[in-house]
Each structure stands twice: as C-alpha cells, then as structure tokens.
Design an enzyme around this catalytic site. Structure first.
Site, short mmCIF file in Angstrom:
data_model
loop_
_atom_site.label_atom_id
_atom_site.label_comp_id
_atom_site.label_asym_id
_atom_site.label_seq_id
_atom_site.Cartn_x
_atom_site.Cartn_y
_atom_site.Cartn_z
N GLN A 1 2.07 -24.83 -51.08
CA GLN A 1 3.20 -23.95 -51.17
C GLN A 1 3.02 -22.61 -52.34
O GLN A 1 2.55 -23.10 -53.50
CB GLN A 1 4.74 -24.75 -51.67
N LYS B 1 11.35 -27.53 -45.19
CA LYS B 1 10.15 -28.06 -44.46
C LYS B 1 10.04 -29.40 -44.40
O LYS B 1 9.82 -30.09 -43.28
CB LYS B 1 8.83 -27.54 -44.95
N ASP C 1 -1.33 -23.90 -42.45
CA ASP C 1 -0.88 -22.68 -42.45
C ASP C 1 -1.87 -21.77 -41.67
O ASP C 1 -1.61 -20.55 -41.99
CB ASP C 1 -0.41 -22.38 -43.98
#
Length: 297
Positions: A101, A57, A124
């Site tokens: 995460q 990422k 997200d």
C-alpha cells in the site's frame, strides 16, 4: 437521456457485478484446488487515507471468499524487515497476490520493495516484468486502475478502436499503463502532462479523455470536444470556506457533463474498479499457479 447531458459511467455497479462473478468463480475453484485464493496487503504506518483503502480491500477480499494475509506494520519498520516479509510471502503457497500500500513512510524505498515481489504475485501489476509484458502485449498482471478503466469502456460498449485518446498524466501507476492499454485496443494515443504547451488544444482533439494528474477540477467544459468520453481517474480532497471537505476529480464534473457523451463521477467511477481489478488479478494469478502445477510433467 442524451439531451440531459452525458451518460454516467457507474464504476460502483460494475465493480459489484465483477465481485459477484469472482465470488462464484472462487467457490467452484476452491473445491477443485483445495484452498481459496490469498491476497496479502502490506501497510506501513498509519496514514488515515491508506488505512481506509486497506480496510476496503480486506472487506472486498472477505466478500468474494478470498483469504486475506494482510499485515499492518508500524511506521518504524525497516527496509530489511519489509524485504524479509515480502520474501516470506513470495514463498507462501497460500498467497497468490501481494500488494504494497502506497504511500510508504519517507525512510522506505518503495521501488526497491516492489522489485522484491515475485512478478507472478504482483497484484498491482507494477513490477518491471509485468510492465514489460504490457509493453509487449503479453499476458500478465495488469496495473489495477488502468485495467479498471478498460473494463468500464468495455462494459459501456465504448470501443477505443480508431479513436483519438488523450491521457493527461504520465505516472507509472496510471498514465503510462493506460496509454499502452488504449494503444493495444487500437486507439491513437497522445500523452499530455504539466509541461505540455496549450494543454486545452490537445485535449480538445480527443474522442476519449483520461484525466490522471491529481489537480482538482482542472479540466473544464471548454477543453472538451462535444461528444467525447471523459474518464476521471483523479481523487482530490478539497475544502471549502466553511472547512467542509469533499472529494472531486481532475475534471470539473458539472460543466463537463453538459458536453461529454459519457463521464465517470468521482467518487463512484474509477475508484471502486481498482479494488475489483486487484481481486481479479489475484484470482488470475491463483488460476495460473494451479494450472502451472497441473501442467508440469
């Protein structure tokens, strides 16, 4: 080509195309807004799979010209410390997207942390406000993996309209949001899961199958209607008798590709799209925030 089996839906190629477009967009917007978009990925502990994802990422961030404000925190970090970090990022004008995460160490409450995020920086798309916007078909940040699936369908000109779609899996990460997105695209949607009786007969009715259960190669050719489109979201590591491990999806690729009209491989299908959508979400949030500032009286 069709006689040799299914068309391969290449997520890696589309992700590269999207990243190239974002890089150009960022270049022109940065001149206008005076700063690049910023993404903060928070990782707690040292889960090797998570570390690899985070590296991917952050590298993608750099490639498109985005600023990375990632923090890698020790496994002993407390809930209160993380909440403080999230609040600081919520108020940091340079940060447009924040991602926690997962999985987090056992002692941390991931849902509570997610709820601390500014919904407009929730890269997200998993904050209750953003899921609510999805339910209401309002603009907002969309969950990355399902949004990536929809982009793949669009790229390969697979229109869900009027099609019967079956989603296997009901997680908040993939199953529920992808079902809502397919519904929004005028598909007739069924959600199946581990408690569904006679799963095979449910799947066999589907024109579009989205597998997101996390069970290696559970969907086999005899469960799939000939000509169906099969999207495999699963990523499972399996080890053979010699101790060699490889990644497989939830779909038995070699058998299903002989009956499906189109199929995503694992790896190289949905996976790369998740990161591309994360970047796209961050850029969307960056544009919204600047337009909001410009439009304010």
């Amino acid at each position: 080509m069709q006689s040799h089996g299914a068309q391969l839906i290449d997520g890696k190629a589309l992700a590269q195309k999207i990243q190239a477009e974002l890089a150009q967009q960022i270049q022109s917007l940065q001149a206008q807004y005076g700063r690049p978009p910023g993404l903060a990925v928070l990782m707690v502990g040292d889960n090797p799979a998570s570390a690899a994802y985070v590296r991917g990422k952050e590298k993608a961030c750099t490639n498109v010209g985005m600023a990375s404000f990632g923090q890698h925190l020790p496994a002993t970090t407390t809930q209160a410390e993380l909440e403080q970090i999230i609040q600081a990022l919520n108020h940091d004008e340079r940060v447009d997207g924040i991602l926690i995460q997962l999985p987090l160490p056992e002692h941390l409450d991931g849902v509570a942390l997610l709820n601390q995020l500014d919904p407009d920086k929730d890269a997200d798309g998993l904050h209750p406000v953003n899921l609510g916007r999805l339910v209401r078909s309002e603009p907002g940040l969309r969950s990355c993996t399902p949004a990536g699936v929809m982009e793949l369908l669009k790229e390969y000109q697979i229109d869900p309209k009027g099609k019967h779609a079956v989603v296997i899996g009901r997680s908040i990460l993939v199953g529920k949001p992808i079902a809502l997105m397919l519904l929004e695209a005028d598909a007739t949607v069924a959600i199946a899961h581990s408690k569904t009786p006679d799963l095979a007969s449910v799947i066999r009715n589907a024109d579009i199958v989205v597998a997101a259960v996390g069970r290696p190669e559970m969907i086999t050719a005899n469960m799939v209607k000939p000509g169906a489109v099969v999207i495999d979201v699963g990523i499972n590591r399996v080890t053979n008798a010699e101790g060699k491990s490889r990644l497989v999806g939830d779909v038995h690729f070699d058998s299903v590709k002989t009956v499906a009209s189109a199929i995503t491989p694992v790896p190289g299908g949905v996976g790369p799209m998740t990161v591309a959508m994360l970047l796209q979400n961050t850029v969307w949030s960056y544009i919204q925030r600047h337009q909001g500032v410009q439009q304010a009286p």
